[in-house]
Design an enzyme around this catalytic site. Structure first.
Site, PDB file in Angstrom:
ATOM      1  N   LYS A 106      10.532 -51.681  49.901  1.00 22.57           N
ATOM      2  CA  LYS A 106      11.224 -51.303  48.663  1.00 22.57           C
ATOM      3  C   LYS A 106      10.564 -51.981  47.473  1.00 22.57           C
ATOM      4  O   LYS A 106      10.265 -51.342  46.465  1.00 22.57           O
ATOM      5  CB  LYS A 106      12.693 -51.720  48.740  1.00 22.57           C
ATOM      6  CG  LYS A 106      13.449 -51.619  47.414  1.00 22.57           C
ATOM      7  CD  LYS A 106      14.901 -52.042  47.516  1.00 22.57           C
ATOM      8  CE  LYS A 106      15.119 -53.500  47.385  1.00 22.57           C
ATOM      9  NZ  LYS A 106      15.056 -54.049  46.028  1.00 22.57           N
ATOM     10  N   ASN A 107      10.329 -53.297  47.590  1.00 23.96           N
ATOM     11  CA  ASN A 107       9.865 -54.050  46.427  1.00 23.96           C
ATOM     12  C   ASN A 107       8.388 -53.863  46.129  1.00 23.96           C
ATOM     13  O   ASN A 107       7.877 -54.423  45.159  1.00 23.96           O
ATOM     14  CB  ASN A 107      10.201 -55.537  46.598  1.00 23.96           C
ATOM     15  CG  ASN A 107      11.696 -55.767  46.543  1.00 23.96           C
ATOM     16  OD1 ASN A 107      12.466 -54.867  46.184  1.00 23.96           O
ATOM     17  ND2 ASN A 107      12.131 -56.948  46.939  1.00 23.96           N
ATOM     18  N   CYS A 131      23.323 -58.542  37.371  1.00 24.81           N
ATOM     19  CA  CYS A 131      23.778 -57.878  38.601  1.00 24.81           C
ATOM     20  C   CYS A 131      24.555 -58.924  39.399  1.00 24.81           C
ATOM     21  O   CYS A 131      24.847 -60.015  38.920  1.00 24.81           O
ATOM     22  CB  CYS A 131      22.575 -57.356  39.399  1.00 24.81           C
ATOM     23  SG  CYS A 131      21.597 -58.675  40.136  1.00 24.81           S
ATOM     24  N   ARG A 142      19.961 -61.402  34.763  1.00 28.03           N
ATOM     25  CA  ARG A 142      18.593 -61.058  35.157  1.00 28.03           C
ATOM     26  C   ARG A 142      17.789 -60.866  33.861  1.00 28.03           C
ATOM     27  O   ARG A 142      17.545 -59.765  33.414  1.00 28.03           O
ATOM     28  CB  ARG A 142      18.587 -59.790  36.006  1.00 28.03           C
ATOM     29  CG  ARG A 142      19.415 -59.850  37.277  1.00 28.03           C
ATOM     30  CD  ARG A 142      18.853 -60.767  38.338  1.00 28.03           C
ATOM     31  NE  ARG A 142      17.606 -60.311  38.877  1.00 28.03           N
ATOM     32  CZ  ARG A 142      17.475 -59.476  39.908  1.00 28.03           C
ATOM     33  NH1 ARG A 142      18.557 -58.955  40.448  1.00 28.03           N
ATOM     34  NH2 ARG A 142      16.286 -59.124  40.364  1.00 28.03           N
ATOM     35  N   ARG A 144      20.664 -49.219  49.299  1.00 28.11           N
ATOM     36  CA  ARG A 144      19.632 -49.499  48.295  1.00 28.11           C
ATOM     37  C   ARG A 144      18.339 -49.971  48.956  1.00 28.11           C
ATOM     38  O   ARG A 144      17.253 -49.742  48.438  1.00 28.11           O
ATOM     39  CB  ARG A 144      20.103 -50.588  47.319  1.00 28.11           C
ATOM     40  CG  ARG A 144      21.130 -50.159  46.295  1.00 28.11           C
ATOM     41  CD  ARG A 144      21.309 -51.240  45.244  1.00 28.11           C
ATOM     42  NE  ARG A 144      20.007 -51.674  44.779  1.00 28.11           N
ATOM     43  CZ  ARG A 144      19.724 -52.975  44.528  1.00 28.11           C
ATOM     44  NH1 ARG A 144      20.626 -53.915  44.704  1.00 28.11           N
ATOM     45  NH2 ARG A 144      18.524 -53.325  44.094  1.00 28.11           N
TER      46      ARG A 144
HETATM   47  C1  EPZ Z   1      11.994 -59.225  42.430  1.00 25.20           C
HETATM   48  O1  EPZ Z   1      12.984 -59.251  41.423  1.00 25.20           O
HETATM   49  C2  EPZ Z   1      12.621 -58.512  43.601  1.00 25.20           C
HETATM   50  N1  EPZ Z   1      13.011 -57.154  43.217  1.00 25.20           N
HETATM   51  C3  EPZ Z   1      13.845 -59.289  44.077  1.00 25.20           C
HETATM   52  O2  EPZ Z   1      14.329 -58.618  45.236  1.00 25.20           O
HETATM   53  C4  EPZ Z   1      13.410 -60.694  44.467  1.00 25.20           C
HETATM   54  O3  EPZ Z   1      14.547 -61.432  44.860  1.00 25.20           O
HETATM   55  C5  EPZ Z   1      12.739 -61.368  43.271  1.00 25.20           C
HETATM   56  O4  EPZ Z   1      11.624 -60.553  42.824  1.00 25.20           O
HETATM   57  C6  EPZ Z   1      12.213 -62.750  43.600  1.00 25.20           C
HETATM   58  O5  EPZ Z   1      11.309 -62.670  44.640  1.00 25.20           O
HETATM   59  C7  EPZ Z   1      12.068 -56.193  43.173  1.00 25.20           C
HETATM   60  O6  EPZ Z   1      10.901 -56.429  43.408  1.00 25.20           O
HETATM   61  C8  EPZ Z   1      12.533 -54.806  42.823  1.00 25.20           C
HETATM   62  P1  EPZ Z   1      11.795 -62.349  39.279  1.00 25.20           P
HETATM   63  P2  EPZ Z   1      12.592 -59.705  39.918  1.00 25.20           P
HETATM   64  O7  EPZ Z   1      11.454 -61.799  37.960  1.00 25.20           O
HETATM   65  O8  EPZ Z   1      11.234 -59.272  39.599  1.00 25.20           O
HETATM   66  C9  EPZ Z   1      13.812 -65.346  36.219  1.00 25.20           C
HETATM   67  C10 EPZ Z   1      15.944 -57.692  46.608  1.00 25.20           C
HETATM   68  O9  EPZ Z   1      16.856 -58.252  47.238  1.00 25.20           O
HETATM   69  N2  EPZ Z   1      13.266 -64.488  35.166  1.00 25.20           N
HETATM   70  O10 EPZ Z   1      10.701 -62.835  40.177  1.00 25.20           O
HETATM   71  O11 EPZ Z   1      13.697 -59.299  39.022  1.00 25.20           O
HETATM   72  C11 EPZ Z   1      14.916 -64.657  37.008  1.00 25.20           C
HETATM   73  O12 EPZ Z   1      16.163 -64.817  36.361  1.00 25.20           O
HETATM   74  C12 EPZ Z   1      15.663 -58.069  45.184  1.00 25.20           C
HETATM   75  O13 EPZ Z   1      15.170 -56.830  47.103  1.00 25.20           O
HETATM   76  C13 EPZ Z   1      13.391 -64.891  33.831  1.00 25.20           C
HETATM   77  O14 EPZ Z   1      13.972 -65.937  33.526  1.00 25.20           O
HETATM   78  O15 EPZ Z   1      12.651 -61.287  40.096  1.00 25.20           O
HETATM   79  C14 EPZ Z   1      14.865 -65.367  38.340  1.00 25.20           C
HETATM   80  O16 EPZ Z   1      15.600 -66.566  38.243  1.00 25.20           O
HETATM   81  C15 EPZ Z   1      16.699 -59.032  44.639  1.00 25.20           C
HETATM   82  N3  EPZ Z   1      12.883 -64.099  32.856  1.00 25.20           N
HETATM   83  C16 EPZ Z   1      13.379 -65.714  38.510  1.00 25.20           C
HETATM   84  O17 EPZ Z   1      12.791 -65.571  37.209  1.00 25.20           O
HETATM   85  C17 EPZ Z   1      12.239 -62.918  33.149  1.00 25.20           C
HETATM   86  O18 EPZ Z   1      11.766 -62.238  32.212  1.00 25.20           O
HETATM   87  C18 EPZ Z   1      12.625 -64.822  39.460  1.00 25.20           C
HETATM   88  O19 EPZ Z   1      12.881 -63.483  39.069  1.00 25.20           O
HETATM   89  C19 EPZ Z   1      12.131 -62.526  34.498  1.00 25.20           C
HETATM   90  C20 EPZ Z   1      12.646 -63.328  35.489  1.00 25.20           C
END
Ligand code: EPZ
Length: 419
Positions: free
Chosen positions: A22-23, A116, A121, A399
């Site tokens: 998915k990711n 969410c 997020r 999902r």
């Molecule tokens: C991706 O989400 C995945 N989703 C998530 O999988 C996964 O948990 C996550 O990466 C971490 O590995 C998809 O790929 C569709 P991040 P993403 O940006 O990209 C902070 C699942 O269960 N952050 O790496 O949204 C954020 O709040 C899902 O399949 C900022 O502060 O995650 C978090 O604490 C859930 N500012 C951390 O970074 C930003 O602009 C990591 O988030 C972006 C992120």
């Protein structure tokens, strides 16, 4: 609303083909916008998040045809650059379209994806990266109106203060629309980023460094449509392994690279599982009680993945011994704990820390899914529990897990979906 009925206590045995990730497929589907013409994506999983993404592609003007796990996307003519708020709310990861639309059309109009179940997020890192690449982004009443201010946008050095997966992907896609080289420093290192790099390379892009923390995208390269097979879903694999560990048994998974799951496999081994791996193959045997293991701290790749925290916790809750979890990535990713407690789990939570004391065997209960991985964790727990469980709110499961109940039945699990 349909629900699962799960009779626990049956060991899981057998072989399962893991569906596409998915990711990985979500950013790859967005990247298909970068080149006019028809790209074909293979091993595309049948998930509600994927269907939502295909709907967005159609809305933008693409012709999209799906046949089994093969999706053909003709992005020759894009008729709009706006994504409606409802679709953004349905799937927050649609923010990945920002970079692709800016690269292809020079403009995009989305909405703040909002938080969410896992907490806020933010997308500040996404927006900062795109602004560094010349985008002007007006934020008003939740909408994001973006347009490229430069005719021939120059590449830049982008520094990410957090190795955000989504921000890395958005920067990579936007950089494909620049005329000179972009360097992304502090990039996420997840295998899904490598898959996106490989997809972009198959379109003719000159991208390198994915899997490390510095990614380089040479600009000014015309891209062409491609045919590409998406990697296996390592989080689905982690879920099935934890289900086998919780219910006991011998599970073989094919179609997933064990090197993308080393941190999870290490924890399962420490807990007493026997793990064997090969080329795109993971086998696990577990016939006794899972042991407590050293602290599990979620971290960016190659650390322990936050998406596997809930399913591992669910397996250990029905074992023996004590394990401390520290959830360092998301603010509220313990939504499954209260539901596990209904099954008799002994879990103490204080902020980011959760201490699980295995109780030997959980009891079946009436359960509600809380989020994607939390709902899957409740299925893992129910398969190992004594007696019958039910699980509602299956939209979370749909999902991210293709044919979840059917696959578990194929392994001998007693689980069925009732209307
Ligand atoms: C991706 O989400 C995945 N989703 C998530 O999988 C996964 O948990 C996550 O990466 C971490 O590995 C998809 O790929 C569709 P991040 P993403 O940006 O990209 C902070 C699942 O269960 N952050 O790496 O949204 C954020 O709040 C899902 O399949 C900022 O502060 O995650 C978090 O604490 C859930 N500012 C951390 O970074 C930003 O602009 C990591 O988030 C972006 C992120």
């Amino acid at each position: 609303m349909s629900y699962y009925e799960i009779q626990g206590g049956r060991p899981l045995e057998g072989r399962l083909e893991i569906h596409g990730a998915k990711n990985s497929v979500l950013p790859i589907l967005a990247a298909a916008l970068l080149a006019p013409g028809e790209s074909v994506i293979e091993n595309c999983p049948d998930l509600s998040d994927v269907s939502a993404t295909l709907d967005i592609l159609r809305l933008l003007g693409c012709r999209v045809e799906r046949e089994g796990d093969r999706v053909a996307i003709d992005a020759s003519v894009l008729s709009r650059c706006q994504i409606p708020e409802q679709l953004m709310r349905e799937m927050r990861s649609s923010v990945i379209f920002l970079g692709a639309l800016l690269a292809r059309l020079g403009e995009a109009e989305l909405f703040y994806p909002g938080g969410c179940e896992l907490g806020p997020r933010p997308i500040d890192l996404h927006l900062a990266a795109l602004r560094a690449l010349g985008a002007e982004i007006l934020e008003e009443q939740g909408s994001l109106c973006c347009h490229q201010t430069q005719t021939n946008p120059a590449g830049r050095e982008i520094c990410l203060s957090i190795p955000s997966v989504g921000a890395t992907e958005n920067a990579m896609l936007a950089a494909c629309g620049c005329e000179s080289t972009t360097t992304i420093v502090g990039a996420a290192r997840e295998p899904e980023i490598v898959d996106l790099q490989n997809f972009l390379r198959s379109m003719g892009a000159r991208v390198s460094g994915a899997g490390g923390s510095v990614i380089t995208v040479e600009g000014g390269v015309p891209l062409h449509p491609t045919r590409y097979r998406v990697m296996g879903d390592r989080m689905a694999a982690a879920t099935y392994l934890c289900a086998g560990a919780a219910a006991r048994g011998a599970v073989e998974l094919v179609g997933v690279d064990p090197d993308t799951l080393t941190a999870v496999l290490a924890c399962l081994s420490q807990a007493g599982c026997e793990i064997h791996t090969g080329e795109n193959f993971i086998a696990m045997e577990q016939w006794g009680l899972l042991r407590g293991i050293p602290p599990v701290r979620t971290a960016p790749y190659p650390g322990f993945p936050t998406d596997a925290q809930a399913v591992l916790m669910a397996a250990l809750a029905g074992g023996e011994g004590s394990t401390m979890f520290v959830e360092n990535i998301f603010d509220s990713r313990y939504g499954h704990v209260d539901e596990l407690r209904r099954m008799g789990a002994d879990i103490q939570v204080d902020g980011r820390v959760a201490v699980v004391q295995g109780v030997g065997r959980l009891r079946g209960a009436t359960l509600r899914g809380t989020d994607l991985r939390g709902a899957a964790a409740l299925v893992v727990a129910a398969l190992g529990a004594e007696g019958m469980s039910t699980l509602s709110q299956l939209r979370h499961i749909r999902r991210g897990y293709e044919n979840f109940a059917r696959n578990l039945r194929q392994l001998g699990g007693e689980i069925r979906e009732l209307p």
